[in-house]
Every structure is written in C-alpha cells, then in structure tokens.
Design a protein around this motif. Sequence first.
Motif, PDB file in Angstrom:
ATOM      1  N   ALA A 118       5.646  -1.934  -3.802  1.00 27.85           N
ATOM      2  CA  ALA A 118       5.504  -2.612  -5.088  1.00 27.85           C
ATOM      3  C   ALA A 118       6.534  -3.693  -5.276  1.00 27.85           C
ATOM      4  O   ALA A 118       6.341  -4.624  -6.047  1.00 27.85           O
ATOM      5  N   ASN A 119       7.648  -3.601  -4.528  1.00 29.88           N
ATOM      6  CA  ASN A 119       8.704  -4.608  -4.640  1.00 29.88           C
ATOM      7  C   ASN A 119       8.547  -5.735  -3.639  1.00 29.88           C
ATOM      8  O   ASN A 119       9.450  -6.524  -3.441  1.00 29.88           O
TER       9      ASN A 119
ATOM     10  N   ALA B  70      -1.316  -4.234  -8.259  1.00 35.89           N
ATOM     11  CA  ALA B  70      -0.140  -4.291  -9.136  1.00 35.89           C
ATOM     12  C   ALA B  70      -0.419  -3.660 -10.496  1.00 35.89           C
ATOM     13  O   ALA B  70       0.408  -2.928 -11.043  1.00 35.89           O
TER      14      ALA B  70
ATOM     15  N   HIS C 273       1.364  -0.295 -11.979  1.00 31.83           N
ATOM     16  CA  HIS C 273       2.117  -0.315 -13.238  1.00 31.83           C
ATOM     17  C   HIS C 273       1.618   0.797 -14.168  1.00 31.83           C
ATOM     18  O   HIS C 273       2.433   1.490 -14.802  1.00 31.83           O
TER      19      HIS C 273
ATOM     20  N   TYR D 298      11.638  -2.392 -10.026  1.00 32.34           N
ATOM     21  CA  TYR D 298      11.599  -3.304 -11.171  1.00 32.34           C
ATOM     22  C   TYR D 298      12.037  -4.692 -10.725  1.00 32.34           C
ATOM     23  O   TYR D 298      12.582  -4.883  -9.637  1.00 32.34           O
TER      24      TYR D 298
ATOM     25  N   ILE E  59      13.928  -8.469  -6.939  1.00 34.71           N
ATOM     26  CA  ILE E  59      13.282  -7.155  -6.925  1.00 34.71           C
ATOM     27  C   ILE E  59      14.310  -6.125  -6.475  1.00 34.71           C
ATOM     28  O   ILE E  59      15.139  -6.382  -5.599  1.00 34.71           O
TER      29      ILE E  59
ATOM     30  N   ARG F 155       8.635  -5.107 -16.800  1.00 32.66           N
ATOM     31  CA  ARG F 155       9.246  -5.471 -15.527  1.00 32.66           C
ATOM     32  C   ARG F 155       9.177  -4.348 -14.498  1.00 32.66           C
ATOM     33  O   ARG F 155       9.547  -4.547 -13.346  1.00 32.66           O
TER      34      ARG F 155
ATOM     35  N   THR G 171       7.649  -2.147 -11.769  1.00 32.86           N
ATOM     36  CA  THR G 171       6.545  -2.350 -10.813  1.00 32.86           C
ATOM     37  C   THR G 171       6.022  -1.043 -10.239  1.00 32.86           C
ATOM     38  O   THR G 171       4.862  -0.965  -9.823  1.00 32.86           O
TER      39      THR G 171
END
Length: 813
Positions: free
Chosen positions: A731-732, A741, A745, A766, A773, A805, A807
């Motif tokens: 995710a980062n 995404a 979330h 995040y 990231i 913010r 992720t």
Amino acid sequence: MTTTLADHLRSLPDEALGALLQLRPDLVMPVPADISALAVRAQSRVSVARALDALDQFTLQILDGVRLTRDPGDGTTSVEAVVAAAQGVDATATRAALDRLRARFLVYGPDSALHVVASVDEVCSPYPAGLGRPAAELESRTAALCADPARLRRTLLSAPPAARAVLDRLAEGPPVGTVSAAARTGTDGGESPVRWLVENGLLVPISDGEAALGGPADAVELPREVGLLLRRDCGPLGRLEPTAPAVAAVRRDPKSVDSAGAGQAMEAIRHTEALVEAVAAEPVPMLRSGGLGVRDLRRLSRITGLDERTAALLVEVAYAAGLLGETEVPGAGSRAGVDQQVMPTGGYDLWRMLPLAQRWEQLAASWLAMTRQPGLIGQRDERDRPISVLSAEAERAGAPSARRETLGVLAEQEPGAAPDVDDALRLLAWRAPRRGKGREPAQREALSEAALLGLIGLGALTAYGRLLVAEATAARELADDDPLGLRPGGEQSPNEPSAAVQALDALLPAPVDHVLVQADLTVVVPGPPEPELGAELELVAEPESAGGASVYRVTATSVRRALDAGYAADDLHTLFRRRSRTDVPQALTYLIDDVARKHGGLRAGSAGAYLRSDDEPLLAELLADRRLGLLSLRRLAPTVLATPYQLGRMLDALREAGYAPVPEDATGAAMLTRGRTRRAPARVSAAARMAATLTTPRLTGPRLLGVVEQIRRGDAAARAARRAPVTVRAANGHTATGLTAAQAHTQALAVLQQAVRDRALVWVGYVDAHGAIASRLVRPVSIGGGYLRAEDERTEMLHTFALHRVTAAVLDE
C-alpha cells in the motif's frame, strides 16, 4: 566482521555506559531513543568537538598518534603501535591517555583493532601530529625519492643551510607553508631555498595554493616521509609533554595577602558606590546602537577620579549585579518617541543597606558569572567601530569559564602563593589547548580584574576569594545524591552568610556608629560607617576623603540641604551630640543656628511664582540685588514679591545668590521634602541568573542509572520491532498484488476500529505531511473526528494520523 560503534555500545555493561554519559552529558540532552541513536549522536561533529575541547595537550597528541598509525586498509591501529609512536614517553602515560580517549568513545575497539570515530578527522587538523600527507598522495617524483631511504638521506644532507632551516620549521608542524611565486621559481633574482627544495623533491607545490590564498603566492607541503626523517630524534609525534607544566610561585604571608585583598575590596565597593551615585545625579543616555558614549564614560571617570578602564569595569559589574538598569524617558528626537537612560535600580538602595562583606560578594559573584568581557571596551569590532560600555559587542559566552579556570589555577596553589602569570597561562593552555585557543587576553584580563575587585592580593588568591571560587565551582557541579535537599546541612539558609562573606567580614573593620567632630568643622568617621550613619552624613556634610577612615566637612550648603530635607536646628544639634565622641565645637553650633535663622525667611510659591516675607527690608534688598534682575521681581504688597518665571527657576536663582528660600503650598505650609530619587526597574544579577540556570544536577547516581535503563529499553523495543507486513508495504508503493487503494483504505478503517476495541498492536501505512510514505507499529487509542490517535510503545509517544492519509492497516501477528 567489522564492529560498529552501536554494537560496541550495546556490549558494554551499564556501569561503562553510564560512565560515558557522565563524561559526555550532551549525549542525553534529550535522552536518545535507543543505542543506535546514541551512537549517531556520539559521532556527530558538535558532540565530538565538545569532547575534544575538554582534553589536555598530551591526550590530543596521543589521539594524533592513533590517527597517524592507522592502517590505510581497514582504518584500525593497535595500542602497541601508538605506544611505539610516542617515543620518549613512559608506556603507562600513553596507555592512560588512550584510556581517556576510549572512555569518551573517541577511540573504541579492542587493543589490537582500535577505531577512531569518523568525525574526529573532520573536527581535528587534516595533518595528524603536524605531519603532511604521504608522498604517494602528493607527487610521483617525490614518492620515488621517498621510496629510496638512502637517496632521501643523501638529498637531505646536501640541502643548503637556508633550505634546511625551512625543512626544520615545517617539520615542527604544520607541514604547509606559503611562498611567493617569484621566490619559488627564482625569478626574483636570488637563489631561493624553497626553489631548491622543490627541484630536489623535498617539498611539493600544492596546486590550489594560489586560489586558497587569494593572491600571487603558492603553497608547498612537506611530505610525511621527509617529516618523519627530520623527527628521528624526537619521534613521529614530535615533542611530547605528558605532564602539566610546573608553575613557579612566590611565597607571601597569607595574612598579608588577605589584608591587601580586603583593603582593595573596600576600595572596589567605595568606587562602585561613587559611580552609581554619579549616574544617579545625572542619568547617562544610551546610544542608539547600544551602550554608553565615550564622553559619558570620561565624565564618570573624571567625577570619580578613576581611570577609564577601571570605571568601565565597575560600570559593567554594577550592571551585572543589578545595581544599574535602563529606563525609558520621553525623547522627541528618537524614532519611537522615547529614549533610554541608565540609572540606579531599586536593588541599589537595598545593596547600600547590606554589610560591606555581602556588598562585595554581590559584586564579585556577578563578575564571575557575567557573560561580558570589559577588556574589549575601547577596542574595534569587525566593522571598525569602537566597543563601548554595556554594548552588545562586549558579550562573550566563554568569559565566565575563562575566569573560573584562571582563578582555579591560583586556587590550586598553597595559601599565599603568587604564581607567575606566564606559567599559569601555559598551564591553562596545556589543560585545554582547543578551548583555550585565543583566550589568553581574556585570562590576563581576569587576573587584573580580580585584583581590582579584591579577590587577589599581592598576586595571590585570598582566603575568601578561594571560598568564593569554590562556591561558584560547586554551583556548576551539583550532585543529585540528595535531590530533595533533606540532608542536614545540605542547603544553606537564605539569611545565613556564605563562607566567603564570613571570612571577609573577619578581615574588615567593624562598622562604626559614631564620628569625631573637630574644631575646623571636619567630621572623621574612624571606620566604615553603618548604613544609617552613612545616610545621615551624606545629608548633613560634604565628603572630602574616603578610605579606612573617611572625612566629611560641615558647610553652610550641607546644613541648608539638611534643613530643606525636614531637619530642624534642634534636630541637627541632637544628631551631632548623639553621634560625636568628641565635644561638638562651638563653631558648628553657631553655623547651624545662623543658617537655620535665615532658613525659611523667604517663602516661595507658584503664582507665576511669588515671594513672601515679614521682613520688608529683606524684600527691598532683593529688589535692589542686580544678580536677581533676570527674575523681573516686582512688589505686590509690602511683604510679597512676584516673578513671571516658574518656582524652580526662582529658587535656583535665589540660592545661587546666597539666600535661603523655602517653598510653601497653597495653605502657606512649608514644603520640606527630599528630592525625588529616580530609579530604573529592578534587574536580576548575573550570579542569580546563573544560579537559576544551574537547576539540572549532574548525571550521577539513580538519575544516571535511570537514563541508561531508558536507553536500553528503547533499544530492546527497536530491535524487537519487525519489518512491516507485505500488505502495508504494498500500500505504500512497493510491488505486490492485492486490493485496490480504495478497498485497502476501507479495510484499514475496519482493522483500526477492531484494534481500538481490542487494544491490539497494528501496522499502519500512511502518507506524512511531506508526501513521504511510511509505516509505524502503534497501539490505537481512539478514532473520531477524522483522526486516529495511537501510542508508539517504542518511543512512548502519542501520535495523531489523519484518516484520509492512512493507506493500510494490518494487525501485528
């Protein structure tokens, strides 16, 4: 495998780690999160420079030996190699210096593989022990010469005397010198020794010398191999000085030293009081650029009879002690509509009521603590402007430590020993050559200023001065073995005088409460007057001389001043009868009665202004007096005169003409008041400010163990923390297959809500405020208002994350 500094610190026991923190307390301000952070901070340039500043000359020379003997391959050396390099010095002293370096972790590792902290090379000179770089790094021709030892010795022996002198000078260090291009090339018409050395490969020109020097000159460098050959008699490290230089001292009688110092202390108090009184009589304006003007300093010097250097010192000390301060007064010429003036503060009135010993202590302690260097006054700053009294250009943060170190050398001598000044300065330079560089003028000034203030007598430190220096040193080295102050005798009562005050008080003459009135109207005070007696004499008499026995004189002006302040003739007669140990002379009685008879014969009021008197001939005399023609007096009634000018101007004119008018109010009552004394706002003395900043005790005892335990706990938590799960890293921005995404979330919010309920650890991915990231292992506390609040157990801090913010979020397994 190479051991890093962090690994070496982890392997230390708590006692050794605590010893490091005690020697370098800046490493725990603030406390680092873990051992890795401690290692990074221990290798920083600022921390390494601060640690080096506290080392003596021999220890720094041994550090150069460690740098010089390092293996170019792995950058390590051994204890045996350093001991061998320190020729002519006992191996025990060399090993002790190495232990000091290793205790501060400027050097670390086993005896066979010593490492030097990287920042040491950045902070220290690029030429260890004053030797140049190896010839292989400079020039191939010189490298070939140095590779043949026999040829190198023959070339060195064939050098002309002038060239050999150049080599000997560069061999002492530093190995770099400058020479004009004409002298190096020989175009100046003479045989240049530098040219011969360059042509024969004993010196190597540095290509960037002209650019670095900014002029038509070149730099040359002496290769390391040549320097080592020239040092064959004294060793690779040059002349070493393993012990501190001896200090020659002249023996004096301790009682004579204390007596001389006590007399000078009384003079310092008297001169300070005279200076402050001169400022009170006429406040000194501050310059727009700050400080006092040269003319004002000269005026104060002329009034007090002091030279400008002494007057500047005492003004600075009085300001640091809180006796002088600034206040704002209306000023039409200033941009802000106000000007600043220097005048006495309310603390000055309290200071005058203290005993002499306590007054001296306040001055001396403030001098020790003030961050100003009065010796700079009169010199030029970087913009070629003169440095004035109380200006910002005289601020020097290192001035207090320079004074303490200088007086500390005197305190180490036996009582009554007056050390040679040059020897004392050499000792200071040996103890801390890096910190003491450029401090010699300040140290010389500290000795002369201490003598002016009475800490030094006949060149030796007085007994009470020794106690004051010890108290100032102890205040900076507070131990926390009694943090609550519960130990009996561990804290001095506020009303109890210090040991220095008690010692000085025993040397000073006891304050007197009586005077000796003589027939010529002089009043002799056989000792320092009590504060109450001093205030009375200041009002009723004029000072003529001061010292151990001060002399005053009673005049018509002083008697009139006392009558203006509210005394009656009977009060003055009673005062002299009560204070005088001799019979009051008849001349003094007549003088008081004559002045009192004339005093108040004229009454002045503010009706323009007016004069009223029952003595009509006296008013007629005023009208006929040509000296009062400027007042334009006119008769309103047989007993009343009037003038168009204000009351103050009329009173001044009448008194200058020899009359004694008394002002009255609207009811006709006499206004007998003392002149209003203006004071600046109260200021805290430099000694009190320093005492307020010294609230942090040294890192000893339980406090030190607590810091070590906190670092260990943080390091354990950091090492136990694992890498973020692959879903969080995906995710980062890392490559991984999984949810989109938006889906990640939504799933992250569900995981966080569950973690709040279960108080579970969660990996949170995040995007921070800078768009970077990141991921963090936290324990969620609450979710609401669009924010996640979570605790990081490693740092024991509470973090706030904006939900938009976040992720990804994965429970820690």
